[in-house]
Design a protein around this motif. Structure first.
Motif, PDB file in Angstrom:
ATOM      1  N   CYS A 103      38.009  38.653  46.441  1.00 30.06           N
ATOM      2  CA  CYS A 103      37.316  39.224  45.208  1.00 30.06           C
ATOM      3  C   CYS A 103      35.762  39.430  45.286  1.00 30.06           C
ATOM      4  O   CYS A 103      35.160  39.821  44.828  1.00 30.06           O
ATOM      5  N   ASN A 104      35.354  39.009  46.835  1.00 31.85           N
ATOM      6  CA  ASN A 104      34.010  39.148  47.248  1.00 31.85           C
ATOM      7  C   ASN A 104      32.921  38.373  46.389  1.00 31.85           C
ATOM      8  O   ASN A 104      31.523  38.695  46.497  1.00 31.85           O
ATOM      9  N   LEU A 105      33.421  37.208  45.630  1.00 25.23           N
ATOM     10  CA  LEU A 105      32.393  36.585  44.910  1.00 25.23           C
ATOM     11  C   LEU A 105      31.618  35.560  45.821  1.00 25.23           C
ATOM     12  O   LEU A 105      30.467  35.353  45.397  1.00 25.23           O
ATOM     13  N   LEU A 132      31.288  27.102  45.299  1.00 24.52           N
ATOM     14  CA  LEU A 132      31.484  26.998  43.849  1.00 24.52           C
ATOM     15  C   LEU A 132      31.604  28.198  43.216  1.00 24.52           C
ATOM     16  O   LEU A 132      32.520  28.371  42.115  1.00 24.52           O
ATOM     17  N   ALA A 133      31.467  29.243  43.926  1.00 22.56           N
ATOM     18  CA  ALA A 133      31.873  30.870  43.398  1.00 22.56           C
ATOM     19  C   ALA A 133      33.157  31.096  43.536  1.00 22.56           C
ATOM     20  O   ALA A 133      33.587  31.938  42.890  1.00 22.56           O
ATOM     21  N   CYS A 134      33.922  30.564  44.527  1.00 22.70           N
ATOM     22  CA  CYS A 134      35.274  30.914  44.648  1.00 22.70           C
ATOM     23  C   CYS A 134      36.156  30.416  43.425  1.00 22.70           C
ATOM     24  O   CYS A 134      36.090  29.326  43.046  1.00 22.70           O
ATOM     25  N   PRO A 135      36.839  31.411  42.938  1.00 22.55           N
ATOM     26  CA  PRO A 135      37.678  31.187  41.852  1.00 22.55           C
ATOM     27  C   PRO A 135      39.052  30.363  42.329  1.00 22.55           C
ATOM     28  O   PRO A 135      39.684  29.482  41.249  1.00 22.55           O
ATOM     29  N   ASN A 136      39.355  30.375  43.492  1.00 21.63           N
ATOM     30  CA  ASN A 136      40.729  29.738  43.728  1.00 21.63           C
ATOM     31  C   ASN A 136      40.650  28.439  44.746  1.00 21.63           C
ATOM     32  O   ASN A 136      41.531  28.440  45.465  1.00 21.63           O
ATOM     33  N   ARG A 175      37.217  44.982  52.398  1.00 19.94           N
ATOM     34  CA  ARG A 175      37.421  43.466  51.940  1.00 19.94           C
ATOM     35  C   ARG A 175      38.713  43.158  52.929  1.00 19.94           C
ATOM     36  O   ARG A 175      39.637  42.815  52.266  1.00 19.94           O
ATOM     37  N   THR A 233      41.708  35.817  47.429  1.00 19.28           N
ATOM     38  CA  THR A 233      42.255  36.984  46.807  1.00 19.28           C
ATOM     39  C   THR A 233      40.997  38.074  47.085  1.00 19.28           C
ATOM     40  O   THR A 233      41.363  39.256  46.211  1.00 19.28           O
ATOM     41  N   ARG A 262      28.773  37.530  47.449  1.00 18.57           N
ATOM     42  CA  ARG A 262      27.417  37.760  46.322  1.00 18.57           C
ATOM     43  C   ARG A 262      26.892  36.625  45.911  1.00 18.57           C
ATOM     44  O   ARG A 262      25.723  36.540  45.984  1.00 18.57           O
TER      45      ARG A 262
END
Lengths: 160, 377
Positions: A115-117, A77-81, A54, A113, A120
């Motif tokens: 995180c791969n979200l 929307l999925a991205c945490p930051n 990644r 970061t 997905r």
């Protein structure tokens, strides 16, 4: 007398333990082919990066400058930051219907970061993780990237 | 003209202040930004007062604005040497709340990753501990062997340190086709390398003299301070969560909980070396029996936990890690509390280090395997 033997015994025993450790290091000193050091900047051509590594988010384009992004905004929307910003525009297709299309897919590498979200979440596999890990730049603004290439269009057959 | 008069003071009449030394936050042997305020008498330690908070990042507060799928990636950054165990703890807690049954395959993969991560964590601890005691060679040897594990991680989940592999519902990817072959090759290689560690450091007379009988933590103190993990077990406090409350695939494997009795620095050191052997045994039992099937259950994009309080604990490389979630039925947690092993372990140092020399304090601190972001969160 006993204490003297014990005293010297401990000294000799101590030396033996030190030599045992030295033997381990000496073995590696005289067998340099067991070493694992990689000469990094020189071995760039032969460097193997795992295929799932990644490194950064990329948007693959085909030879006709087409991508698969439908501007649905699920990765945002999925991205945490908040590394991903979707700026969409309205386009009219040949039937005269109004449709949403991607204008700019902005990716802030400095905030990511890995995180791969987002990958997905993407329903059309428009974005994937790239293997590039050399992210050094001269200016911070270069870390903000626009993933869709200028003039690119949605690939045919991709549905939301 | 005043008359000159000689004054003699006896030692009882001389008043001295306490000699206070700040060890850290930039001290290399505190392994991060930890400050120890050490009260000294010559070289003797009278009192140790840890000051924490230099790398406080507010992760517990940040989780309150994230969904349950997003939270695990933050826990990577707490105890970065046990990233997968932290992820797993959050995942297990969410699964417990939703009453989701994870596929067997995911359980097996998680457990193998747990044990690989534990070995990697102990390897890094071993090499840093050797360096604390003045042996630089250990640092290279430990990192050399750790590299193999990180390559396995990289191949399967794409990251080396901050894995974010375990997510609520299972694991993020299926294992790489080469995973089983690589893990077996690693174990075969590392079984030959681990006795080398013993020859290099454990047997060394200087090392033994400096660690045997130094910094004794009694069983009562360990329980009172909540010292868990290898540090607690070295004092005879049986606290292995893998045995007490088995999770994932631990009920299916046979392994020993390695215990010590002395509770001194050497026991804490040697217990971790033995734990690496034990971890390899666990992996060998699982690696050939990974069942076929799905690696994750399909979860909704936005997961809402039912109202209530949930707690899940796991065993990391340092001790007991707990996740406590209070949910009010929304998509974000109302409150999330992490019970980190390093925090409890750190505050036992004062009792242990009293009366020992300042060089022994470094050794004692080394055997507690402190990871500072884990303490500050």
């Amino acid at each position: 007398m006993k204490s003297i033997i014990k005293y010297f015994g401990e000294i000799i025993g101590g030396f033996i333990t030190l030599l045992t450790g030295m033997k381990v290091t000496a073995r590696y000193f005289f067998t340099p082919w067991n070493n694992v050091t990689q000469q990094y900047p020189e071995n760039r051509a032969t460097l193997k990066i795992a295929e799932r590594f990644r490194g950064e988010v990329i948007m693959p384009h085909n030879e006709n400058n087409e991508h698969r992004c439908t501007a649905c905004g699920l990765c945002e929307l999925a991205c945490p930051n908040g590394s991903i910003e979707i700026i969409s525009k309205s386009v009219f297709n040949e039937e005269g219907k109004k449709k949403r299309a991607i204008d700019k897919h902005i990716y802030h590498l400095g905030m990511c970061t890995f995180c791969n979200l987002c990958i997905r979440a993407c329903p059309t596999t428009a974005i994937v993780m790239g293997q590039n890990f050399e992210h050094t730049v001269w200016d911070r603004s270069e870390l903000t990237k626009v993933l869709n290439k200028p003039g690119s269009q949605l690939m045919e057959g991709v549905k939301e | 003209m005043a008359e000159y008069k000689e004054v003699y003071l006896t030692s009882d009449e001389i008043k001295t202040d306490d000699y206070l030394v700040n060890m850290g936050p930039q001290h290399p042997s505190t392994h991060g930004v930890l400050r120890l305020l050490v009260k000294l008498e010559g070289e003797k330690v009278l009192n140790v007062q840890p000051h924490i908070g230099y790398i406080h990042s507010g992760i517990e507060k940040m989780t309150e604005s994230l969904t349950y799928i997003q939270i695990p990636h933050l826990t990577d950054r707490m105890d970065y040497l046990a990233a997968h165990m932290n992820n797993e703890a959050v995942s297990l807690c969410v699964e417990k709340a939703l009453q989701v049954e994870v596929p067997e395959r995911a359980k097996y993969i998680r457990t193998i990753f747990d044990e690989l991560q534990r070995i990697a964590s102990h390897q890094l601890w071993w090499c840093a501990f050797g360096m604390d005691m003045g042996a630089l060679t250990t640092f290279f040897y430990g990192l050399r062997d750790r590299e193999d594990i990180l390559d396995i991680f990289e191949e399967t989940c794409g990251a080396r340190l901050t894995l974010n592999y375990s997510i609520p519902g299972g694991v993020m990817f299926d294992i790489h086709p080469n995973f089983q072959r690589d893990v077996k090759a690693f174990i075969k290689k590392f079984r030959a390398k681990l006795p080398e560690y013993e020859r290099l450091l454990t047997g060394n007379v200087i090392f033994r003299e400096r660690t045997k009988g130094v910094g004794i933590l009694s069983k009562e103190e360990a329980i009172a301070y909540g010292v868990t993990g290898p540090s607690g077990r070295a004092s005879g406090f049986s606290c292995d969560i893998r045995k007490k409350q088995p999770y994932s695939a631990y009920p299916y494997v046979k392994f020993n909980e390695i215990m010590g009795t002395d509770g001194d620095t050497f026991t804490r050191y040697h217990l971790r070396i033995l734990e690496m052997f034990e971890s390899m045994d666990i992996i060998e039992q699982l690696i050939d029996n990974i069942p076929e099937g799905d690696y994750a259950v399909k979860m909704k994009g936005v997961t809402k936990l039912p109202e209530g309080e949930y707690y899940q604990r796991v065993e990391t490389g340092r001790g007991e890690f707990g996740v406590y979630v209070i949910s009010d039925g929304k998509k974000n947690p109302y409150r999330m509390k992490f019970r980190s092993p390093g925090f409890s372990n750190l505050f036992a140092i004062n009792n242990i280090a009293k009366g020992w020399k300042i060089a022994d304090l470094v050794a004692i601190m080394g055997t507690f395997d402190l990871v500072i972001p884990d303490i500050d969160r």
